[in-house]
Structure formats: C-alpha cells, structure tokens
Design an enzyme around this catalytic site. Structure first.
Site, short mmCIF file in Angstrom:
data_model
loop_
_atom_site.label_atom_id
_atom_site.label_comp_id
_atom_site.label_asym_id
_atom_site.label_seq_id
_atom_site.Cartn_x
_atom_site.Cartn_y
_atom_site.Cartn_z
N CYS A 61 0.80 -1.19 -0.08
CA CYS A 61 0.09 -0.07 -0.02
C CYS A 61 0.88 1.34 0.12
O CYS A 61 0.25 2.33 -0.03
CB CYS A 61 -1.20 0.14 1.08
SG CYS A 61 -0.51 -0.78 2.72
N CYS A 107 -2.64 -2.27 9.34
CA CYS A 107 -2.21 -0.80 9.79
C CYS A 107 -1.94 -0.72 11.00
O CYS A 107 -1.16 -0.14 11.29
CB CYS A 107 -3.42 0.28 9.61
SG CYS A 107 -4.10 0.46 7.75
#
Lengths: 136, 196
Positions: A37, A107
């Site tokens: 990402c 995350c």
C-alpha cells in the site's frame, strides 16, 4: 468504507506529528513500511535518561487514514510509559480502540512494528547511558 | 496439484509462452462450463472449479513476474488463498528513501506543483520507473535463469533475492502511482484506489 469516529478524529487532528533529531540522547526512531500500500511510518520516542520514562513521542505517517490514526494513537499511549511497558502495546489494542475493520488490521500491525523498531533503536543507542544514570 | 502441474510442466521459471498458451486453450476446451451444461449438478460444480483453477494457473504463469511471485509462494508453502494475501516485508534499505520521497511530494503539493517542484518530481518518477524496469528485467531474466540452474542450497539465497526484488518493485510502483496522481497523470494506476 466508513471510518469509526475515533479514526476520523485522529485523522483530522493527528496528535504529536513531527520528528526529533534522531541522534539526540534518549531518542529512539522506528521506520517501517508496507510495500503493497506504499505506506511509510516513522515513529519516535524521547526517553528521559534519568527516569527511564518516555517523555514524548512523535510520528509522521504517509498512508491511509487508519495508518495515520494507528500511529497517532500509539504516540498518545507511549507517553508516560517505561520502555518495558511500551513493549507491551499490541496491535489488537489499537484495533479495539479504533474499531478497525479486518481489512485495516495491517495498519495496526504496522504501528506495533513501528513501536518495536523505535524501542529497539532506543535500546541499541542509549541503554548504556541509561544504565549509567541508574547506578548514580 | 500446483499451477505448474495443472499444465503438466516442471517447476521451472523458464517456460515457452507459446506452448503454455497452446496447453491452456486445449485444457480450456475440455473444462469449459458451457460444454457441460447437461451434466449432473455435481459434475458441473467440479468442472466450474477446474476451469477457475485453470484460469488462475494461466494468469499466474504467463507473466514472468507473476510466475516468480507464484514460485516464491509455492516454495514457501504459501500457495493458498491466505498465502496470496500475505504481504512481503518492506526492504529496510528502501524505507528511508520512500519516506523522503513522500515528504518531498507533500512539500511540493503544499507549495503547488507548478514549475520547478513538478519538474523535479517528474524526473524522480522517471528515475523510479527506470528502476522498476531494471528490477523486472533482472527478475524475468538472469534471476529466473539462475533459479532453474541452481542447486537446492543456492535456492535459499535466490528466494531471498526474489522476495527483496518483488517487495521493492511493489513499493516503487506504489510511489510512482502516488507521484503520477499528484502530477495529474496515471489516474488508472494499479493501486489508484487502495487508500480508502
């Protein structure tokens, strides 16, 4: 995808954004990233070498809202903790606090990795200085 | 049965693309769901599954980079759905650079992307794109050849090289996309919508 209120809050008002000069005594720096990402997260702690407490923490994250919120929250939690206490922060704590959905769990993992990296860096650089302070 | 076995091929990175395509068409005809519409439901389901697997196998093997990615997963026992979703760790040497590029990008955005700032980012993007091409050529060329010739002992080292190159490529491609979007280009990049 809808973000939880807490994520939005951290995203709009990120706490402790910034950086410390990484060679200042007591500073530990963690730099981690996720290739898929493109996220990069820098998290730093400032340990008081006399007391052994984390006095301050800062972060700078380039990434999605959840990555920013995870690292922002991490810096809040780090302040006031000892290095050993800080090492106990788990990504699942961040997931629960921010109510991250399954697709955003990575995350929080990134934030945990950043904390660990910062603590390791601190230990490698300043453990001996800290030991000297304790033996005084 | 792994994807190489689907086509009756040995587990090698060097393969003949024309032969792979020919085998794919041949097997596709045999397992195409349309030809089994009158079969019992159970058999239809089986045919559908075989056909889906064949398509996935072809997608993974026809592109030399995707082939390396698949091989790495296969060698590490991650040729499952979960394994495919597993992310490669970021190469530490790359992180400082990625951070610095993102920072420069942010500054350029804040200061408007006109003139010199935009020019510098454009040049940066070109340089990164050249690195990606170089990495891909190395993966598909010399490294793939080396793998097919390597002894089992040498393969561990090559696997590590593959992983590092693949993760670096993924990172660079993402940043190239970021730069492209900031510069108002490449809106349809491979990860354009990854940030929700």
């Amino acid at each position: 995808m809808a973000y939880s209120e807490k994520v939005v809050d951290h995203y709009n008002n990120p706490r402790n954004v910034g950086s410390f000069a990484k060679d200042t005594p007591g500073i530990g720096t963690g730099l981690v990233g996720a290739p898929e990402c493109g996220d990069v997260m820098k998290l730093q702690i400032k340990v008081n070498l006399e007391t052994g407490l984390i006095e301050d923490a800062k972060f700078k994250t380039f990434g999605c809202g959840s990555a920013i919120a995870s690292s922002s929250l991490a810096t809040e939690w780090l302040k006031g903790k000892t290095v050993d206490e800080a090492a106990k922060i788990k990504n699942t704590d961040i997931v629960n606090e921010l109510k991250l959905p399954p697709v955003k769990i990575h995350c929080s993992v990134l934030a945990e990795d950043a904390i660990k990296a910062a603590l390791t860096d601190y230990r490698e650089k300043w453990a001996s200085a800290r030991a000297a302070a304790d033996s005084k | 049965m792994d994807y190489f076995e689907v086509f009756g091929l040995p587990r090698r990175l060097g393969l003949d693309a024309a032969e792979l395509q020919r085998k794919f068409y041949e097997l596709s005809r045999r397992t195409h769901p349309d030809f089994h519409q009158t079969a019992p439901a159970e058999e239809q389901a089986r045919v559908l599954e075989t056909s889906a697997r064949l398509n996935a196998a072809y997608r993974a093997l026809r592109d030399p980079i995707a082939r390396v990615e698949y091989l790495v997963r296969l060698e590490e026992g991650r040729d499952t759905k979960e394994g495919a979703a597993e992310k490669l760790p970021a190469p530490p040497a790359l992180l400082a650079e990625m951070f610095e590029i993102q920072e420069a990008l942010e500054e350029a955005k804040a200061g408007g992307l006109e003139a010199s700032g935009g020019e510098a980012l454009r040049a940066r993007r070109e340089e990164l794109a050249a690195r990606v091409r170089e990495l891909e050529a190395n993966l598909a060329g010399p490294l793939s050849v080396a793998w097919d010739r390597a002894t089992p002992e040498a393969r561990a080292r090559l696997l590590a090289q593959f992983k590092d190159a693949l993760a670096t490529r993924a990172y660079l491609r993402t940043v190239i996309d970021d730069l492209g979007q900031a510069l108002g280009e490449g809106q349809d990049g491979h990860v354009a919508n990854r940030r929700h």
